[in-house]
Design an enzyme around this catalytic site. Structure first.
Site, short mmCIF file in Angstrom:
data_model
loop_
_atom_site.label_atom_id
_atom_site.label_comp_id
_atom_site.label_asym_id
_atom_site.label_seq_id
_atom_site.Cartn_x
_atom_site.Cartn_y
_atom_site.Cartn_z
N GLU A 187 25.09 57.21 -8.74
CA GLU A 187 25.97 57.39 -7.58
C GLU A 187 26.41 58.84 -7.35
OE1 GLU A 187 27.73 52.88 -7.30
OE2 GLU A 187 29.08 54.41 -8.10
N GLU A 293 22.57 48.00 -6.81
CA GLU A 293 23.88 47.53 -7.27
C GLU A 293 24.55 46.80 -6.12
OE1 GLU A 293 26.93 49.88 -9.07
OE2 GLU A 293 25.53 51.22 -10.09
#
Length: 364
Positions: A187, A293
């Protein structure tokens, strides 16, 4: 001798002793191919499996993942510290000299994960650093080399050590068929930055990884921010990420995006549109998308099943697979971490989001 040696190698390959060319994970247009099979693939995430100290627990979890029909497992390939702990750590970062731990409480823990994945036919996404502070991440580099998370991408000393760590991990496993892809970061964000910062960093770093290992896939690991389609926060560029532009990085083989509506201030109904917009961008770029995710903290089956349906429906139009956050299991030490998103092996949520999902994938 050459012909006899070649014949011997052929026999070994047929017997499964040596890896064959088909025992790789690759892209095939906007789809993934694993071990010679091109289809839509389902997977999951487990950050904790890389830090288990009991190999039997690693094998238990990996075996259950494989038995469930999941093919892709995303794991943490980092554990950065500034001060050595008594437990597991992978890399100690210091301005006076950093150290990569290849010992029994270091990368040998990741060795156990790769070995177990290979044994169970599971393919791993291994990432190299965390944007978040868990397990050190970019903050540990900042503590050692100065600057901020925003300047980490251009901090020469931080990037030199980051590349040394990448080289240590990639060289350790580049011959393994258990590797699905190398991932640059978990991320990555650069709040308030021009999107060129992450784009240039991703271009340079992915080219470096490619120079170390031309055989395995490489991906960014971003959340998919910065994409046309809507005006809500995730679609914007405030985190310094441009999903469409990053898809154009030559050495990134596929796109990743994440989905946490409750954390992003949007409704769960936002999910199918978010998936469609990323699939369209990936299709245009000629690369697969992986929803790597996603999760909610309640009503898992009710809320997440429509997301899986939306992703599967686009398997011919940009979506290559999905991986829910996160896998849960019961080990010798007890139940694994429940962050609210966890789907536990053998639960009714697992039946809904794994068993039923795999059945629907096989019917495609």
């Amino acid at each position: 001798m050459k012909s006899a040696f070649t014949f011997g190698l052929s026999l070994l390959s047929l017997a499964g002793v040596l890896p064959t060319a088909s025992a790789k994970s690759t892209v095939n247009g906007t789809r993934f191919s694993i071990d010679g099979v091109t289809k839509y693939f389902a997977g999951t995430n487990s950050y904790w499996i890389s830090f288990l100290t009991n190999d039997a627990d690693v094998d238990l979890a990996m075996g259950n993942i494989a038995k469930s029909g999941l093919k892709i497992l995303r794991v943490w390939g980092f554990n950065d510290v500034n001060t050595r702990p008594s437990g597991v750590w992978y890399q100690q970062l210091s301005s006076s000299g950093s150290q990569i731990n290849t010992g029994a409480n270091g990368l040998q823990r990741l060795d156990a994960v790769v070995k177990s994945a290979d044994k169970n036919g599971v393919k791993l996404i291994i990432n190299f650093v965390n944007y978040w502070d868990d397990y050190g991440g970019m903050k540990a580099y900042v503590t050692a080399f100065g600057g901020s998370k925003e300047t980490w991408y251009t901090n020469q000393r931080a990037q030199e050590q980051y590349k040394k760590y990448i080289a240590a991990v990639v060289s350790r496993y580049k011959s393994s068929n258990a590797i699905f892809a190398w991932e640059l970061a978990n991320e990555p964000r650069c709040k308030g930055c021009n999107t060129d910062v992450i784009f240039k960093w991703a271009s340079e770093t992915s080219a470096y990884v490619r120079s170390l290992d031309p055989e395995h896939m490489i991906t960014l690991g971003d959340e998919g921010f910065g994409i046309p389609g809507a005006s809500s926060y995730p679609y914007g560029y405030s985190e310094g990420v441009d999903f469409v532009k990053n898809l154009g990085v030559k050495d990134l083989d596929f796109g990743t995006f994440h989905m946490y509506p409750d954390s992003w201030g949007v409704q769960n109904s936002f999910g199918p549109g978010w998936i469609r917009d990323h699939a369209a961008a990936c299709k245009k770029a000629g690369k697969p998308c992986l929803l790597e995710e996603y999760g909610t903290t309640s009503n898992h089956c009710t809320e997440e099943k429509p997301w899986q349906q939306a992703s599967r429906a686009l398997f011919a139009d940009g979506m290559g697979g999905d991986a829910f956050w996160q896998w849960g299991d019961r080990l010798s030490s007890g139940q694994t971490h429940n962050d609210g998103h966890t789907i536990y092996y053998g639960s009714s949520d697992a039946t809904c989001l794994i068993t039923d999902h795999i059945r629907a994938i096989n019917a495609l």
